[in-house]
Design a protein around this motif. Sequence first.
Motif, PDB file in Angstrom:
ATOM      1  N   UNK A 137      39.308  82.982 -13.333  1.00 39.43           N
ATOM      2  CA  UNK A 137      38.986  84.229 -14.029  1.00 39.43           C
ATOM      3  C   UNK A 137      37.529  84.279 -14.470  1.00 39.43           C
ATOM      4  N   UNK A 138      36.979  83.116 -14.845  1.00 40.28           N
ATOM      5  CA  UNK A 138      35.574  83.086 -15.267  1.00 40.28           C
ATOM      6  C   UNK A 138      34.623  82.972 -14.066  1.00 40.28           C
ATOM      7  N   UNK A 139      35.176  82.937 -12.869  1.00 43.45           N
ATOM      8  CA  UNK A 139      34.436  82.905 -11.595  1.00 43.45           C
ATOM      9  C   UNK A 139      33.604  81.639 -11.393  1.00 43.45           C
ATOM     10  N   UNK A 140      33.842  80.599 -12.179  1.00 41.53           N
ATOM     11  CA  UNK A 140      33.070  79.368 -12.021  1.00 41.53           C
ATOM     12  C   UNK A 140      33.679  78.427 -10.981  1.00 41.53           C
ATOM     13  N   UNK A 141      34.989  78.534 -10.762  1.00 43.02           N
ATOM     14  CA  UNK A 141      35.660  77.635  -9.827  1.00 43.02           C
ATOM     15  C   UNK A 141      36.310  78.462  -8.724  1.00 43.02           C
ATOM     16  N   UNK A 150      36.153  73.068  -2.497  1.00 43.63           N
ATOM     17  CA  UNK A 150      36.112  73.431  -3.913  1.00 43.63           C
ATOM     18  C   UNK A 150      34.665  73.708  -4.291  1.00 43.63           C
ATOM     19  N   UNK A 151      34.449  74.887  -4.874  1.00 48.63           N
ATOM     20  CA  UNK A 151      33.115  75.287  -5.327  1.00 48.63           C
ATOM     21  C   UNK A 151      33.132  75.401  -6.844  1.00 48.63           C
ATOM     22  N   UNK A 152      32.126  74.805  -7.474  1.00 48.70           N
ATOM     23  CA  UNK A 152      31.930  74.915  -8.916  1.00 48.70           C
ATOM     24  C   UNK A 152      30.567  75.568  -9.117  1.00 48.70           C
ATOM     25  N   UNK A 153      30.559  76.695  -9.805  1.00 51.64           N
ATOM     26  CA  UNK A 153      29.321  77.450 -10.051  1.00 51.64           C
ATOM     27  C   UNK A 153      28.539  77.667  -8.749  1.00 51.64           C
ATOM     28  N   UNK A 154      29.269  77.961  -7.666  1.00 49.71           N
ATOM     29  CA  UNK A 154      28.652  78.267  -6.382  1.00 49.71           C
ATOM     30  C   UNK A 154      28.278  77.079  -5.517  1.00 49.71           C
ATOM     31  N   UNK A 155      28.452  75.849  -6.025  1.00 46.70           N
ATOM     32  CA  UNK A 155      28.079  74.653  -5.275  1.00 46.70           C
ATOM     33  C   UNK A 155      29.328  73.990  -4.692  1.00 46.70           C
ATOM     34  N   UNK A 156      29.283  73.651  -3.411  1.00 52.44           N
ATOM     35  CA  UNK A 156      30.397  72.967  -2.759  1.00 52.44           C
ATOM     36  C   UNK A 156      30.468  71.533  -3.275  1.00 52.44           C
ATOM     37  N   UNK A 157      31.499  71.239  -4.074  1.00 51.81           N
ATOM     38  CA  UNK A 157      31.680  69.901  -4.643  1.00 51.81           C
ATOM     39  C   UNK A 157      32.959  69.248  -4.122  1.00 51.81           C
ATOM     40  N   UNK A 158      33.350  69.610  -2.927  1.00 50.03           N
ATOM     41  CA  UNK A 158      34.572  69.058  -2.326  1.00 50.03           C
ATOM     42  C   UNK A 158      34.536  67.537  -2.287  1.00 50.03           C
ATOM     43  N   UNK A 159      33.389  66.966  -1.958  1.00 53.92           N
ATOM     44  CA  UNK A 159      33.256  65.512  -1.868  1.00 53.92           C
ATOM     45  C   UNK A 159      33.560  64.831  -3.207  1.00 53.92           C
ATOM     46  N   UNK A 165      42.864  74.449 -13.463  1.00 42.56           N
ATOM     47  CA  UNK A 165      43.006  74.893 -12.086  1.00 42.56           C
ATOM     48  C   UNK A 165      43.826  73.825 -11.373  1.00 42.56           C
ATOM     49  N   UNK A 166      44.819  74.249 -10.601  1.00 42.22           N
ATOM     50  CA  UNK A 166      45.647  73.313  -9.838  1.00 42.22           C
ATOM     51  C   UNK A 166      45.224  73.354  -8.377  1.00 42.22           C
ATOM     52  N   UNK A 167      44.968  72.181  -7.817  1.00 35.37           N
ATOM     53  CA  UNK A 167      44.616  72.060  -6.403  1.00 35.37           C
ATOM     54  C   UNK A 167      45.736  71.258  -5.722  1.00 35.37           C
ATOM     55  N   UNK A 168      46.520  71.909  -4.854  1.00 32.98           N
ATOM     56  CA  UNK A 168      47.664  71.245  -4.220  1.00 32.98           C
ATOM     57  C   UNK A 168      47.256  70.415  -3.003  1.00 32.98           C
ATOM     58  N   UNK A 169      46.421  69.423  -3.238  1.00 27.60           N
ATOM     59  CA  UNK A 169      45.948  68.569  -2.153  1.00 27.60           C
ATOM     60  C   UNK A 169      47.100  67.736  -1.608  1.00 27.60           C
ATOM     61  N   UNK A 170      47.112  67.546  -0.309  1.00 30.20           N
ATOM     62  CA  UNK A 170      48.181  66.758   0.294  1.00 30.20           C
ATOM     63  C   UNK A 170      48.122  65.329  -0.248  1.00 30.20           C
ATOM     64  N   UNK A 171      49.229  64.884  -0.794  1.00 30.08           N
ATOM     65  CA  UNK A 171      49.336  63.520  -1.306  1.00 30.08           C
ATOM     66  C   UNK A 171      48.722  63.312  -2.675  1.00 30.08           C
ATOM     67  N   UNK A 172      47.554  63.882  -2.920  1.00 28.08           N
ATOM     68  CA  UNK A 172      46.803  63.637  -4.151  1.00 28.08           C
ATOM     69  C   UNK A 172      46.438  64.925  -4.871  1.00 28.08           C
ATOM     70  N   UNK A 173      47.421  65.722  -5.253  1.00 28.90           N
ATOM     71  CA  UNK A 173      47.137  66.952  -5.995  1.00 28.90           C
ATOM     72  C   UNK A 173      46.417  66.616  -7.298  1.00 28.90           C
ATOM     73  N   UNK A 174      45.647  67.583  -7.796  1.00 26.15           N
ATOM     74  CA  UNK A 174      44.906  67.332  -9.030  1.00 26.15           C
ATOM     75  C   UNK A 174      44.665  68.635  -9.772  1.00 26.15           C
ATOM     76  N   UNK A 175      44.248  68.486 -11.021  1.00 25.05           N
ATOM     77  CA  UNK A 175      43.873  69.606 -11.879  1.00 25.05           C
ATOM     78  C   UNK A 175      42.397  69.476 -12.210  1.00 25.05           C
ATOM     79  N   UNK A 176      41.766  70.611 -12.411  1.00 22.85           N
ATOM     80  CA  UNK A 176      40.381  70.634 -12.885  1.00 22.85           C
ATOM     81  C   UNK A 176      40.387  71.325 -14.240  1.00 22.85           C
TER      82      UNK A 176
END
Length: 127
Positions: free
Chosen positions: A8-12, A33-42, A69-80
Amino acid sequence: MKTSYQSKNRKIELKIVGYDEPNNGRELHIAEVYICGENLSHKYFENKWNRLNFNLNEFQFESPDSEYIFIPAEGNSFLINTSSFSIIKLPYKALSTIRFKKNEFFENGIRIYYSDETIEINLSEND
């Protein structure tokens, strides 16, 4: 199917950028995954395995209070955590894409439904 989820805050933002089938019938989304417009997937995906569970029909991206934020990653889901951008790793679930049904946030927590079990996490204990 949606290819982009934004807080909602458009940061993630979570972007579905492709498709993968690493072995017979195991369908996965490739995501970034982008945080404040930067690709931080790594930074957020373990071992650079940026694959998501394929069934996202009942997937809830953001908690109602917009704190997680919930990310349903295969095997290793996580929250931000949306304030600190810290990661909360959820219990490992091998080949979760076969079993993942949905997730839902509730007051102070999240439930993740798999075909063989339901995992409930109290988020107030993780802050």
